[in-house]
Design a protein around this motif. Structure first.
Motif, mmCIF file in Angstrom:
data_model
loop_
_atom_site.group_PDB
_atom_site.id
_atom_site.type_symbol
_atom_site.label_atom_id
_atom_site.label_comp_id
_atom_site.label_asym_id
_atom_site.label_seq_id
_atom_site.Cartn_x
_atom_site.Cartn_y
_atom_site.Cartn_z
ATOM 1 N N ALA A 196 1.100 -0.895 0.062
ATOM 2 C CA ALA A 196 -0.127 -0.546 -0.097
ATOM 3 C C ALA A 196 0.871 1.570 0.182
ATOM 4 N N PHE A 197 1.816 1.191 1.056
ATOM 5 C CA PHE A 197 2.925 2.574 1.395
ATOM 6 C C PHE A 197 4.026 2.589 -1.362
ATOM 7 N N VAL A 204 1.886 9.944 -5.184
ATOM 8 C CA VAL A 204 1.634 10.861 -4.195
ATOM 9 C C VAL A 204 2.972 11.289 -3.567
ATOM 10 N N GLY A 205 3.633 11.128 -4.109
ATOM 11 C CA GLY A 205 4.781 11.401 -3.012
ATOM 12 C C GLY A 205 5.310 10.854 -2.014
ATOM 13 N N THR A 206 6.402 10.724 -0.912
ATOM 14 C CA THR A 206 6.870 9.996 -0.224
ATOM 15 C C THR A 206 6.490 10.565 1.467
ATOM 16 N N ALA A 207 6.585 11.662 0.768
ATOM 17 C CA ALA A 207 5.638 12.095 1.941
ATOM 18 C C ALA A 207 4.365 12.157 2.485
ATOM 19 N N HIS A 210 3.495 8.577 3.039
ATOM 20 C CA HIS A 210 3.305 8.232 5.206
ATOM 21 C C HIS A 210 2.260 8.929 5.604
ATOM 22 N N HIS A 211 1.316 10.098 5.443
ATOM 23 C CA HIS A 211 0.044 10.753 5.989
ATOM 24 C C HIS A 211 -0.646 9.550 5.672
ATOM 25 N N ASN A 212 -0.555 8.966 4.388
ATOM 26 C CA ASN A 212 -1.873 8.040 4.458
ATOM 27 C C ASN A 212 -1.883 6.982 4.766
ATOM 28 N N THR A 213 -0.728 6.634 5.209
ATOM 29 C CA THR A 213 -0.298 4.926 5.873
ATOM 30 C C THR A 213 -0.399 5.358 7.291
ATOM 31 N N GLY A 214 -0.238 6.046 7.794
ATOM 32 C CA GLY A 214 -0.520 6.143 9.419
ATOM 33 C C GLY A 214 -1.879 6.885 9.165
ATOM 34 N N ARG A 232 7.277 10.422 10.367
ATOM 35 C CA ARG A 232 8.100 11.158 8.859
ATOM 36 C C ARG A 232 7.488 12.043 8.058
ATOM 37 N N ALA A 233 6.242 11.658 7.705
ATOM 38 C CA ALA A 233 5.088 13.058 6.665
ATOM 39 C C ALA A 233 5.659 14.457 7.518
ATOM 40 N N ALA A 234 5.365 14.651 8.985
ATOM 41 C CA ALA A 234 5.944 16.180 9.431
ATOM 42 C C ALA A 234 7.743 16.149 8.856
#
Length: 278
Positions: A196-197, A204-207, A210-214, A232-234
């Motif tokens: 999924a990540f 949509v990019g790495t940041a 991480h946000h979506n996965t979180g 990590r997104a922050a």
């Protein structure tokens, strides 16, 4: 949502989320069984299948030879009116107009797909499923239709079929703007978080990934893993305040209650209005 021309975005999930660009809305998640449900924010998830074909879509009307010109014109007018009403969220009237178009011109293409979306939007899932199958008979390789149907299957908990359909969409159009996001949702629902990540990241990019996965992990109650991804997104995008607010809420509130997330995202009057951005 899809690339279909639909003048007003379709609704569904209800939270303010990560915005790379202008906000859009998507369809309500009616996920059953082990699929995740809550009012948690999803960020950058421009989920499928909420738009309807517009005036310039390639699904041309095909009327039986016995139709008069006036009947054919009336059928087209009904379809156009139905699409306009759908864009205005006047679903009952839109369905009536589209059904009238089919009555006038039974062979007309471009009616089944919007009807499927509208029936789904109203929770008439048997009718929606029937219309999706009819639309696929008309246009089996239409990427937007496959994306929409894949998302529909996801919301019904049919994860294996959803994955298969979304992969067909990506085979037809590898650069489809929504299908990889929806595929990521399917992988997450199956517990395949690494996959999924990867799909989120490629879309949509790495940041944002991480946000979506979180957020997905938070919905599932995995607080520590959720915090790791959100932190990590922050780090990658410190200007996005939503991530920081969710982190603060998760650090201070029990995961048994979603009050913190609701305070951050803002509850809406309907579960079917999550605000998303692509």
């Amino acid at each position: 949502m899809t690339n279909l021309n639909f003048t007003a975005p379709k609704s569904v999930l209800a939270d303010e989320c990560w915005a790379d660009s202008n906000p859009v809305v998507s369809r309500a998640s009616r996920v059953k069984g082990t699929l995740l449900r809550s009012t948690l924010c999803f960020s950058v998830l421009a989920l499928a299948g909420c738009a309807l074909p517009g005036r310039d879509d390639p699904l041309a009307s095909q009327s039986p030879p016995t139709l008069s010109r006036a009947e054919s014109t009336s059928a087209r007018a009904c379809r156009e009116r139905g699409l306009h009403l759908a864009a205005e969220q006047q679903d009952d009237e839109a369905i009536a107009q589209l059904e009238k178009a089919r009555e006038l011109a039974p062979g007309m293409k471009g009616v089944a797909h919007p009807l499927a979306v509208l029936y789904d939007r109203q929770g008439q899932w048997t009718a929606a499923s029937s219309e999706y199958r009819r639309a696929l008979q008309e246009s089996p390789d239409d990427a937007d239709l496959l994306n929409d149907y894949g998302y529909f299957l996801y919301t019904q908990g049919e994860l294996e079929r959803a994955e298969e359909t979304l992969l067909r969409c990506l085979k037809s159009m590898p650069s489809h703007p929504k299908a990889r996001l929806n595929l990521a949702m399917v992988f997450a629902a199956e517990g395949r978080m690494d996959e999924a990540f990867a799909e989120f990241e490629s879309s949509v990019g790495t940041a944002a990934a991480h946000h979506n996965t979180g957020m997905l992990l938070a919905r599932a109650g995995h607080k520590d893993d959720a915090l790791a991804h959100l932190q990590r997104a922050a780090e990658l995008d410190p200007e996005f305040r939503q991530t920081a607010q969710v982190i603060a809420s998760l650090e201070t509130e029990s995961m048994n209650s979603y009050s913190a997330i609701r305070q951050v995202s803002g509850e809406r009057s309907e579960v079917s209005n999550w605000q998303l951005a692509d």
